[in-house]
Design an enzyme around this catalytic site. Structure first.
Site, short mmCIF file in Angstrom:
data_model
loop_
_atom_site.label_atom_id
_atom_site.label_comp_id
_atom_site.label_asym_id
_atom_site.label_seq_id
_atom_site.Cartn_x
_atom_site.Cartn_y
_atom_site.Cartn_z
N ALA A 117 28.79 -2.15 1.86
CA ALA A 117 28.10 -2.81 0.75
C ALA A 117 27.92 -1.86 -0.44
CB ALA A 117 26.73 -3.29 1.23
N PRO A 118 28.07 -2.36 -1.67
CA PRO A 118 28.26 -3.75 -2.10
C PRO A 118 29.72 -4.21 -2.16
CG PRO A 118 27.94 -2.38 -4.03
CD PRO A 118 27.84 -1.46 -2.83
N GLY A 119 30.69 -3.41 -1.71
CA GLY A 119 32.03 -3.96 -1.53
C GLY A 119 33.13 -3.43 -2.44
N SER A 120 32.90 -2.30 -3.12
CA SER A 120 33.97 -1.77 -3.99
C SER A 120 35.23 -1.49 -3.18
CB SER A 120 33.54 -0.45 -4.65
OG SER A 120 32.29 -0.58 -5.22
N LYS A 121 35.05 -0.79 -2.03
CA LYS A 121 36.24 -0.41 -1.25
C LYS A 121 36.80 -1.64 -0.52
CE LYS A 121 34.72 3.84 -2.14
NZ LYS A 121 33.46 3.47 -2.81
N CYS A 237 29.88 10.48 -2.32
CA CYS A 237 29.77 10.76 -3.76
C CYS A 237 28.77 11.89 -3.96
CB CYS A 237 29.36 9.49 -4.53
SG CYS A 237 27.88 8.72 -3.91
#
Ligand code: SAM
Length: 320
Positions: A117-121, A237
């Site tokens: 979450a939130p789903g970038s990858k 990150c």
């Protein structure tokens, strides 16, 4: 905003002569960036429409769908656009595109996104897979899962199952199952300060060791859930070696796997650190990459590409 003194001293030890440009870059706001979603339309059509609206797009070299928006200061303008509402664009930091770009994803794979979450990858992976194969997108946080499912819907992803559980359970539940596992780990998020100073506000010297324990467990679980010969991409990150090289080094020392080199077009990287403070890491960690904000005009990131040995079992080298 003042950088915490302890963190400043850590950065001085980490970066040496590059400390000045590094800190300057951290204090510069980040350019907004987007990934054009080819699950919803043609790249050129969407790009042309955005440019006709007055957006100045420049390509992100390591992702053919990625663009910096050069003439916008506020990301919210993009978030309120029709293209965003329709799912034709995903607002994503340029360095966050790296893990999926290095993963060698193909449409027929079974993919685990352990902390999704939130789903970038996840949305990026689904785009690479052309909505084929299957992705299990998991996150432990119910609150963040809502954002994930909303994004999957908006982007038009149909190859993904969403689960809400502790990622540490996958290794036992689905051992030797996934061709690829992504571990975009919860971390101290030092690389995100160009967006928000929250990471500096919450920083404490003890935070790295505590997070590293969770990260190791998540990575071991992903290792076990991956087929022999499969790939695990670990990313954070943050700049903290304890959460990066320290975690990878632990896996390399205890489980049958090796690191693969990472090279992406136009991305200026530093090698993983073989030692930090009193720690000596597995020498292979040099194949992982550190992405610093003063080199690529991005947020900070760390990425390692791990190959599970073909002749391996789900346990550790020391398992009976
Ligand atoms: C860096 S964020 C993931 C960002 C996401 N991969 C993306 O690209 O949009 C880390 C995530 O780890 C999740 N998390 C923390 N502990 C976890 C655990 N034990 N199992 C699974 N997910 C966990 C957090 O809820 C958070 O959403």
């Amino acid at each position: 905003m003042e950088i915490p003194q302890g963190l400043k001293e850590r950065y001085q030890r980490l970066l040496g002569q590059e400390m000045g440009p590094f800190l300057e870059a951290l204090l510069r706001p980040l350019k907004p960036s987007i990934r054009i979603n080819t699950l919803k339309g043609n790249l050129w059509d969407i790009q042309n429409r955005l440019e006709e609206k007055g957006l100045k797009l420049s390509p992100i070299p390591w992702c053919s769908w990625g663009f910096w928006v050069e003439n916008l200061e506020e990301e919210s303008t993009l978030g309120n656009s029709l293209e965003h509402f329709l799912g034709e664009i995903y607002i994503q930091e340029a360095s966050s595109m790296i893990p999926v770009e290095v993963a060698d994803i193909t449409p027929d794979m079974r993919v685990l996104d352990m902390a999704a979450a939130p789903g970038s990858k996840t949305t990026h992976a689904a785009q690479k897979m052309e909505n084929r194969g299957v992705i299990v997108a998991n996150d432990v946080s119910i609150h963040r899962i809502k954002a994930l499912t909303h994004n999957l819907d908006r982007i038009g992803v149909i190859n993904t199952l969403v689960t809400t559980m502790d990622g540490r359970r996958f290794g036992r539940l689905l051992s030797n199952y996934f061709h690829l596992s992504l571990v975009d780990a919860p971390c101290s998020a030092e690389g995100t300060v160009r967006k928000s100073f929250r990471a500096w506000n919450n920083w404490h010297p003890k935070v790295h060791k505590k997070l590293a324990e969770t990260q190791k467990s998540l990575l071991i679980s992903a290792f076990k859930a991956t087929i022999p010969g499969g790939t695990i991409v670990y990313s954070t990150c943050t700049f903290a070696p304890e959460e990066n090289e320290g975690v990878i080094s632990y896996l390399l020392d205890h489980y049958p796997c090796h690191l693969e080199a990472i090279h992406l077009h136009g991305l200026d990287t530093h090698s993983g650190l073989p030692f930090w403070e009193t720690e000596r890491y597995n020498p292979q960690v040099k194949k992982a990459v550190r992405i610093y904000p003063h080199k690529n005009e991005v947020g900070g990131f760390f990425v390692a590409k791990i190959k599970k040995e073909e002749e391996s079992w789900a346990g550790s080298k020391t398992d009976p």
